[in-house]
Design a protein around this motif. Structure first.
Motif, PDB file in Angstrom:
ATOM      1  N   ALA A  41      45.821  24.912   5.756  1.00 36.98           N
ATOM      2  CA  ALA A  41      46.136  25.287   7.136  1.00 36.98           C
ATOM      3  C   ALA A  41      45.783  24.185   8.122  1.00 36.98           C
ATOM      4  N   PHE A  42      45.268  23.050   7.641  1.00 34.79           N
ATOM      5  CA  PHE A  42      44.976  21.934   8.538  1.00 34.79           C
ATOM      6  C   PHE A  42      46.291  21.316   8.999  1.00 34.79           C
ATOM      7  N   CYS A  43      46.476  21.252  10.317  1.00 35.21           N
ATOM      8  CA  CYS A  43      47.750  20.777  10.854  1.00 35.21           C
ATOM      9  C   CYS A  43      47.577  19.575  11.775  1.00 35.21           C
ATOM     10  N   PHE A  44      46.334  19.097  11.938  1.00 38.64           N
ATOM     11  CA  PHE A  44      46.085  18.061  12.941  1.00 38.64           C
ATOM     12  C   PHE A  44      44.786  17.360  12.588  1.00 38.64           C
ATOM     13  N   ILE A  45      44.822  16.017  12.541  1.00 35.50           N
ATOM     14  CA  ILE A  45      43.612  15.219  12.336  1.00 35.50           C
ATOM     15  C   ILE A  45      43.653  14.033  13.292  1.00 35.50           C
ATOM     16  N   ASP A  46      42.681  13.978  14.195  1.00 33.81           N
ATOM     17  CA  ASP A  46      42.456  12.810  15.038  1.00 33.81           C
ATOM     18  C   ASP A  46      41.131  12.182  14.642  1.00 33.81           C
ATOM     19  N   HIS A  47      41.148  10.874  14.434  1.00 35.85           N
ATOM     20  CA  HIS A  47      39.961  10.115  14.012  1.00 35.85           C
ATOM     21  C   HIS A  47      39.741   9.058  15.091  1.00 35.85           C
ATOM     22  N   TYR A  48      38.542   9.005  15.650  1.00 35.15           N
ATOM     23  CA  TYR A  48      38.303   8.083  16.754  1.00 35.15           C
ATOM     24  C   TYR A  48      36.951   7.385  16.602  1.00 35.15           C
ATOM     25  N   GLY A  49      36.877   6.168  17.155  1.00 34.63           N
ATOM     26  CA  GLY A  49      35.653   5.391  17.165  1.00 34.63           C
ATOM     27  C   GLY A  49      35.425   4.618  15.868  1.00 34.63           C
ATOM     28  N   PRO A  50      34.241   3.943  15.823  1.00 37.66           N
ATOM     29  CA  PRO A  50      33.211   3.951  16.867  1.00 37.66           C
ATOM     30  C   PRO A  50      33.658   3.202  18.117  1.00 37.66           C
ATOM     31  N   ASP A  51      33.628   3.901  19.272  1.00 43.49           N
ATOM     32  CA  ASP A  51      34.043   3.331  20.545  1.00 43.49           C
ATOM     33  C   ASP A  51      32.829   3.059  21.417  1.00 43.49           C
ATOM     34  N   ASP A  52      32.799   1.875  22.004  1.00 37.03           N
ATOM     35  CA  ASP A  52      31.806   1.538  23.013  1.00 37.03           C
ATOM     36  C   ASP A  52      32.230   2.221  24.311  1.00 37.03           C
ATOM     37  N   VAL A  53      31.505   3.253  24.699  1.00 36.11           N
ATOM     38  CA  VAL A  53      31.906   4.066  25.848  1.00 36.11           C
ATOM     39  C   VAL A  53      31.919   3.264  27.139  1.00 36.11           C
ATOM     40  N   SER A  54      31.052   2.256  27.257  1.00 36.40           N
ATOM     41  CA  SER A  54      31.042   1.437  28.463  1.00 36.40           C
ATOM     42  C   SER A  54      32.342   0.664  28.625  1.00 36.40           C
ATOM     43  N   ARG A  55      33.033   0.435  27.519  1.00 29.93           N
ATOM     44  CA  ARG A  55      34.296  -0.308  27.556  1.00 29.93           C
ATOM     45  C   ARG A  55      35.502   0.617  27.607  1.00 29.93           C
ATOM     46  N   THR A  56      35.462   1.713  26.839  1.00 23.12           N
ATOM     47  CA  THR A  56      36.623   2.600  26.731  1.00 23.12           C
ATOM     48  C   THR A  56      36.600   3.751  27.720  1.00 23.12           C
ATOM     49  N   GLY A  57      35.425   4.066  28.272  1.00 22.38           N
ATOM     50  CA  GLY A  57      35.325   5.211  29.171  1.00 22.38           C
ATOM     51  C   GLY A  57      34.996   6.507  28.458  1.00 22.38           C
ATOM     52  N   GLY A  58      35.047   6.507  27.124  1.00 22.69           N
ATOM     53  CA  GLY A  58      34.692   7.701  26.364  1.00 22.69           C
ATOM     54  C   GLY A  58      35.763   8.777  26.423  1.00 22.69           C
ATOM     55  N   MET A  59      35.361  10.008  26.128  1.00 23.44           N
ATOM     56  CA  MET A  59      36.289  11.145  26.110  1.00 23.44           C
ATOM     57  C   MET A  59      36.189  11.914  27.417  1.00 23.44           C
ATOM     58  N   ASP A  60      37.325  12.191  28.015  1.00 22.44           N
ATOM     59  CA  ASP A  60      37.396  12.995  29.239  1.00 22.44           C
ATOM     60  C   ASP A  60      38.720  13.750  29.209  1.00 22.44           C
ATOM     61  N   VAL A  61      38.708  14.914  28.582  1.00 20.88           N
ATOM     62  CA  VAL A  61      39.919  15.722  28.434  1.00 20.88           C
ATOM     63  C   VAL A  61      39.764  16.954  29.317  1.00 20.88           C
ATOM     64  N   ALA A  62      40.523  16.978  30.394  1.00 23.83           N
ATOM     65  CA  ALA A  62      40.458  18.087  31.355  1.00 23.83           C
ATOM     66  C   ALA A  62      40.911  19.388  30.698  1.00 23.83           C
ATOM     67  N   PRO A  63      40.608  20.541  31.313  1.00 21.64           N
ATOM     68  CA  PRO A  63      41.031  21.821  30.738  1.00 21.64           C
ATOM     69  C   PRO A  63      42.505  21.828  30.355  1.00 21.64           C
ATOM     70  N   HIS A  64      42.753  22.297  29.142  1.00 28.08           N
ATOM     71  CA  HIS A  64      44.103  22.343  28.584  1.00 28.08           C
ATOM     72  C   HIS A  64      44.193  23.560  27.666  1.00 28.08           C
ATOM     73  N   PRO A  65      45.395  24.060  27.393  1.00 31.00           N
ATOM     74  CA  PRO A  65      45.536  25.327  26.678  1.00 31.00           C
ATOM     75  C   PRO A  65      45.732  25.151  25.172  1.00 31.00           C
ATOM     76  N   HIS A  66      45.499  26.252  24.452  1.00 31.19           N
ATOM     77  CA  HIS A  66      45.830  26.334  23.028  1.00 31.19           C
ATOM     78  C   HIS A  66      46.268  27.752  22.704  1.00 31.19           C
ATOM     79  N   THR A  67      47.128  27.874  21.707  1.00 34.85           N
ATOM     80  CA  THR A  67      47.492  29.172  21.130  1.00 34.85           C
ATOM     81  C   THR A  67      47.578  29.027  19.616  1.00 34.85           C
ATOM     82  N   GLY A  68      47.227  30.093  18.895  1.00 40.59           N
ATOM     83  CA  GLY A  68      47.515  30.197  17.474  1.00 40.59           C
ATOM     84  C   GLY A  68      46.816  29.226  16.560  1.00 40.59           C
ATOM     85  N   LEU A  69      45.640  28.700  16.977  1.00 33.99           N
ATOM     86  CA  LEU A  69      44.962  27.704  16.147  1.00 33.99           C
ATOM     87  C   LEU A  69      43.452  27.789  16.328  1.00 33.99           C
TER      88      LEU A  69
END
Length: 324
Positions: A41-69
């Protein structure tokens, strides 16, 4: 290992994808692909880093929706704050699984903490079966006990493996674990033959069933295998994530952050999100890294075509690389 008794291995390479709006961080996505959309049932894989947050800004994902997962957050390094419309608020830490069940609808935000200097991990999604996809919002957290074996250790965060069973609730038979192999270490892993499996390499010179798997590649094996043999060919410690599950046989339509069963469902979900409908609720607690950031992610435009169910090939590996 002889070539005659080795399980066939299919290699799935990653593509770079921006995540999270105007100041998106880049992730390496191996599922879904045209080559293969699902592993269990795995339908999605995101692999990230190692990221230097001072350079990339890190993760900032504003509120967003999901259904059925369900979303499965697993970190190697750094910390992420999680807020969702089920009034669940948590800090995602390395070695702790955070699993959010969207059910009929949820919205959430994900932001790396101010103290995070390096961000490194994986984000997984699993499809909810029809029997569970209209259910309630839910959030589960668990810190698995490390399982040691000769040559390394593992953290089993979903399902059962190496004698350890995770209490985290899923809605179809699944397994997921972080595996660490010492330099020149190896592991013969007993697995459920009803499952298909994927091995995502984070670091190390890894071979699965004698087939080389580069960093950020996903190695796939189909159903019918009772054991998988993994080896680390380098003197440095290696790390990987194993996923698996019984093949998911329901037709699913997947677009943006929605999983449904028809084009019309997806159109309706998008309209409800844009209209601030009650289906998704409201996320409280989100603080953007940048004052001018969005307070919620708008849905992208729909394609000028009917969104059709994803077609997944049979649960049989299709080798494209030679055995070394």
């Amino acid at each position: 290992m002889s070539t005659t008794d080795a399980a066939p291995v299919e290699i799935i390479t990653a593509r770079n994808v921006p995540l999270g709006g105007p100041r998106a961080m880049t992730v390496r996505r191996t599922l879904p692909q045209r080559q293969r959309s699902l592993i269990g049932a795995f339908c999605f894989i995101d692999h990230y880093g190692p990221d230097d947050v001072s350079r990339t800004g890190g993760m900032d994902v504003a509120p967003h929706p999901h259904t059925g997962l369900q979303t499965v957050s697993w970190l190697f390094d750094g910390h992420i704050t999680h807020h969702d419309s089920g009034d669940h608020h948590a800090v995602v830490r390395p070695g702790e699984v955070n699993l959010m069940t969207a059910g009929a609808g949820i919205c959430h935000s994900e932001v790396s903490t101010q103290s995070t200097t390096t961000l490194h991990g994986v984000q997984l999604w699993t499809v909810l079966p029809d029997s569970a996809r209209h259910g309630e919002r839910r959030f589960d957290h668990h810190r698995p006990t490390p399982v040691s074996f000769d040559g390394g250790k593992a953290l089993v965060f979903i399902g059962s493996l190496l004698g350890y069973r995770s209490p985290v609730a899923t809605f179809s038979p699944l397994v997921a674990a972080e595996i660490r192999l010492d330099g020149h270490g190896s592991l013969t892993l007993d697995v459920d033959p009803a499952f298909e499996h994927g091995l995502l390499v984070d670091a190390g010179d890894i071979a699965l069933e004698g087939v080389s798997v580069a960093e950020s590649e996903l190695a796939y094996t189909g159903v019918g295998e009772r054991r998988l043999r993994i080896s680390n060919r380098s003197p440095q410690r290696a790390r990987m994530v194993l996923i698996g599950g019984e093949p998911f046989t329901e037709d699913v339509v997947m677009w943006w952050n929605f999983i449904g069963r028809s084009h019309d469902e997806i159109v309706a979900y998008r309209a409800e999100w844009e209209d601030h409908a009650a289906r998704f609720g409201r996320t409280d607690g989100y603080i953007a890294h940048h004052p001018e950031g969005l307070d919620r992610l708008p849905a992208p435009r729909l394609p000028n075509a009917v969104i059709r169910p994803r077609k997944n090939p049979k649960p049989v590996a299709r080798p494209e690389r030679r055995i070394d």
